[in-house]
Write a protein that holds these residues in place. Structure first.
Motif, mmCIF file in Angstrom:
data_model
loop_
_atom_site.group_PDB
_atom_site.id
_atom_site.type_symbol
_atom_site.label_atom_id
_atom_site.label_comp_id
_atom_site.label_asym_id
_atom_site.label_seq_id
_atom_site.Cartn_x
_atom_site.Cartn_y
_atom_site.Cartn_z
ATOM 1 N N GLU A 1 62.334 63.946 51.744
ATOM 2 C CA GLU A 1 61.496 64.723 52.654
ATOM 3 C C GLU A 1 62.227 65.774 53.476
ATOM 4 O OE1 GLU A 1 58.068 64.156 53.137
ATOM 5 O OE2 GLU A 1 58.153 62.823 51.405
ATOM 6 N N GLU A 2 63.586 65.677 53.574
ATOM 7 C CA GLU A 2 64.299 66.570 54.479
ATOM 8 C C GLU A 2 65.782 66.686 54.149
ATOM 9 O OE1 GLU A 2 64.638 64.861 58.446
ATOM 10 O OE2 GLU A 2 64.412 62.889 57.549
ATOM 11 N N LYS A 3 66.383 67.752 54.669
ATOM 12 C CA LYS A 3 67.825 67.901 54.596
ATOM 13 C C LYS A 3 68.420 67.059 55.719
ATOM 14 C CE LYS A 3 71.334 71.479 54.370
ATOM 15 N NZ LYS A 3 71.531 72.931 54.350
ATOM 16 N N ILE A 4 69.333 66.145 55.386
ATOM 17 C CA ILE A 4 69.906 65.223 56.358
ATOM 18 C C ILE A 4 71.108 65.828 57.061
ATOM 19 C CG2 ILE A 4 70.965 62.950 56.647
ATOM 20 C CD1 ILE A 4 68.016 62.803 55.886
ATOM 21 N N VAL B 1 70.771 65.245 51.180
ATOM 22 C CA VAL B 1 69.346 65.533 51.169
ATOM 23 C C VAL B 1 68.560 64.265 50.840
ATOM 24 C CG1 VAL B 1 67.556 66.969 50.117
ATOM 25 C CG2 VAL B 1 69.873 67.864 50.342
ATOM 26 N N SER C 1 65.698 57.889 50.606
ATOM 27 C CA SER C 1 65.620 57.880 52.068
ATOM 28 C C SER C 1 67.018 57.636 52.613
ATOM 29 C CB SER C 1 64.663 56.794 52.574
ATOM 30 O OG SER C 1 65.167 55.514 52.275
#
Length: 91
Positions: free
Chosen positions: A13-16, A10, A84
């Motif tokens: 900003e988002e689940k990777i 994760v 990130s």
């Protein structure tokens, strides 16, 4: 079938990525760390910049460049919390 390691990856900003893996390798501030199924619980700070490699059971590998964050290993699996992250290689 060999035991699998559940991985949650994760970013802020988002689940990777989420899935089952044979092994995860990450570089922390304490050095490079390999995690296999059944690893003892731990919390590590990811080195900056760093790379996280996820080796899947079928022999393929996902490599991510990460900036900042933490790695948490529990009885449930591994969670990578990165500020990130970007996929570098998926083969």
């Amino acid at each position: 079938m060999a035991k699998q390691l559940h991985v949650e990856f994760v970013a802020a900003e988002e689940k990777i990525w989420s899935g089952e893996a044979a092994m995860l390798v990450a570089r922390t501030t304490e050095g490079e760390l390999g995690v296999l199924p059944g690893h003892a619980p731990l919390l590590g700070q990811l080195a900056e910049p760093s790379e996280v490699r996820v080796n899947l059971a079928d022999g393929t590998r996902r490599v991510y460049e990460v900036a900042g964050g933490f790695l948490s290993v529990t009885g449930e699996g591994v969670t990578v919390l990165a500020e990130s992250a970007s996929l570098v290689t998926a083969n």
